[in-house]
Design an enzyme around this catalytic site. Structure first.
Site, PDB file in Angstrom:
ATOM      1  N   ASN A  13       0.839  -1.212   0.000  1.00 11.32           N
ATOM      2  CA  ASN A  13       0.000   0.000   0.000  1.00 11.32           C
ATOM      3  C   ASN A  13       0.865   1.250   0.000  1.00 11.32           C
ATOM      4  O   ASN A  13       0.544   2.234  -0.668  1.00 11.32           O
ATOM      5  CB  ASN A  13      -0.967   0.000   1.188  1.00 11.32           C
ATOM      6  CG  ASN A  13      -2.188  -0.838   0.897  1.00 11.32           C
ATOM      7  OD1 ASN A  13      -3.081  -0.413   0.172  1.00 11.32           O
ATOM      8  ND2 ASN A  13      -2.228  -2.054   1.424  1.00 11.32           N
ATOM      9  N   MET A  89       0.864  -2.957  12.346  1.00 10.22           N
ATOM     10  CA  MET A  89       0.185  -4.014  13.102  1.00 10.22           C
ATOM     11  C   MET A  89       0.178  -3.808  14.622  1.00 10.22           C
ATOM     12  O   MET A  89       0.195  -4.768  15.368  1.00 10.22           O
ATOM     13  CB  MET A  89       0.814  -5.370  12.766  1.00 10.22           C
ATOM     14  CG  MET A  89       0.680  -5.761  11.309  1.00 10.22           C
ATOM     15  SD  MET A  89      -1.008  -5.684  10.691  1.00 10.22           S
ATOM     16  CE  MET A  89      -1.655  -7.181  11.411  1.00 10.22           C
ATOM     17  N   HIS A 108      -8.354  -1.190   5.669  1.00  9.30           N
ATOM     18  CA  HIS A 108      -8.664  -2.514   6.210  1.00  9.30           C
ATOM     19  C   HIS A 108      -9.299  -3.368   5.109  1.00  9.30           C
ATOM     20  O   HIS A 108     -10.179  -2.906   4.390  1.00  9.30           O
ATOM     21  CB  HIS A 108      -9.622  -2.366   7.406  1.00  9.30           C
ATOM     22  CG  HIS A 108      -9.856  -3.662   8.095  1.00  9.30           C
ATOM     23  ND1 HIS A 108      -8.948  -4.215   8.977  1.00  9.30           N
ATOM     24  CD2 HIS A 108     -10.878  -4.551   7.997  1.00  9.30           C
ATOM     25  CE1 HIS A 108      -9.413  -5.375   9.407  1.00  9.30           C
ATOM     26  NE2 HIS A 108     -10.588  -5.608   8.828  1.00  9.30           N
TER      27      HIS A 108
HETATM   28  C1  GRF Z   1      -3.445  -4.646   3.849  1.00  7.30           C
HETATM   29  O1  GRF Z   1      -4.286  -5.703   3.484  1.00  7.30           O
HETATM   30  C2  GRF Z   1      -4.179  -3.653   4.716  1.00  7.30           C
HETATM   31  O2  GRF Z   1      -5.532  -3.549   4.411  1.00  7.30           O
HETATM   32  C3  GRF Z   1      -4.004  -4.237   6.099  1.00  7.30           C
HETATM   33  O3  GRF Z   1      -2.710  -4.765   6.104  1.00  7.30           O
HETATM   34  C4  GRF Z   1      -2.330  -5.110   4.769  1.00  7.30           C
HETATM   35  C5  GRF Z   1      -1.034  -4.419   4.490  1.00  7.30           C
HETATM   36  O4  GRF Z   1      -0.453  -4.827   3.294  1.00  7.30           O
HETATM   37  N1  GRF Z   1      -4.242  -3.235   7.110  1.00  7.30           N
HETATM   38  P1  GRF Z   1       0.807  -4.072   2.739  1.00  7.30           P
HETATM   39  O5  GRF Z   1       1.883  -4.104   3.829  1.00  7.30           O
HETATM   40  O6  GRF Z   1       0.440  -2.669   2.384  1.00  7.30           O
HETATM   41  O7  GRF Z   1       1.249  -4.852   1.535  1.00  7.30           O
END
Ligand code: GRF
Length: 202
Positions: A13, A89, A108
């Site tokens: 992301n 997290m 999310h």
């Molecule tokens: C994503 O699925 C987001 O929605 C969740 O954690 C994941 C993170 O993925 N909160 P990334 O680290 O951005 O690849």
């Protein structure tokens, strides 16, 4: 406007947000990545993009408050206007959440309030729902709650596995998060009670 992205893992992301900013999808600088996992792949991505990183490992702090104070210091030094949690997290303390009220977004992988928590995609498969999706919301004290900025659904297909569904969900996330950031940057998000009103563009 300066944006900080907070990550713990892969950082896809983060990458999507950086790409969107390079395409001038929104007029803001991705100024900083805050990461709590020294080995996270997200850090490599930031390095490759020449974006400053701050690694804050909770093990090096006396308690969570001291750890978060260090993050706040960094955010203030970098003059950050918006924080984007992107796979970060850890649950932030109420004092942190309050400080960045209506200035901190999270993404999310479900249609909140469905499937809160760390296993939303797996839980959607297990529950056998025919639709799930992605939510971008402002962060409040309660985990995976808070006023919804954007939400979009995706169908769960027959035979979908956690992996195949995750792939489509991530694709949607990578489009939706930059959209939400654009709205924030253009000052088009008005929080009224526990809802977000999207103001028309100019
Ligand atoms: C994503 O699925 C987001 O929605 C969740 O954690 C994941 C993170 O993925 N909160 P990334 O680290 O951005 O690849």
């Amino acid at each position: 406007m300066n944006i900080a992205v907070m990550c713990s893992g892969n950082g896809s992301n983060f990458q999507a947000i950086v790409e969107a900013s390079k395409r001038k999808k929104f007029d803001a600088k991705i100024a900083l990545m805050v990461c709590d996992k020294p080995k996270a792949y997200a850090l490599k991505r930031a390095e490759n993009e020449n974006i400053g990183t701050v690694i804050v490992d909770i093990k090096n702090f006396a308690n969570q408050e001291a750890y978060e104070n260090r993050i706040i210091e960094t955010l203030e030094e970098a003059d950050i206007n918006l924080i984007c949690l992107a796979g970060y997290m850890r649950i932030l303390l109420p004092s942190f959440v309050k400080k960045y009220k209506n200035r901190m977004l999270n993404i999310h992988p479900s249609l909140l309030p469905q499937f809160k928590g760390a296993h939303a995609i797996k839980d959607a498969i297990k529950a056998g729902v025919s639709e799930t999706g992605v939510t971008v919301h402002f962060v409040t004290d309660e985990l995976d709650s808070g006023p919804v900025v954007l939400q979009e659904s995706i169908s769960v297909k027959d035979g979908d596995t956690e992996e195949s569904l995750a792939e489509r969900i991530h694709k949607l996330e990578h489009r939706l998060y930059p959209e939400a950031i654009k709205l924030f940057v253009e000052d088009r998000l008005k929080v009224v009670g526990d809802k977000v009103k999207i103001l028309p563009g100019k």
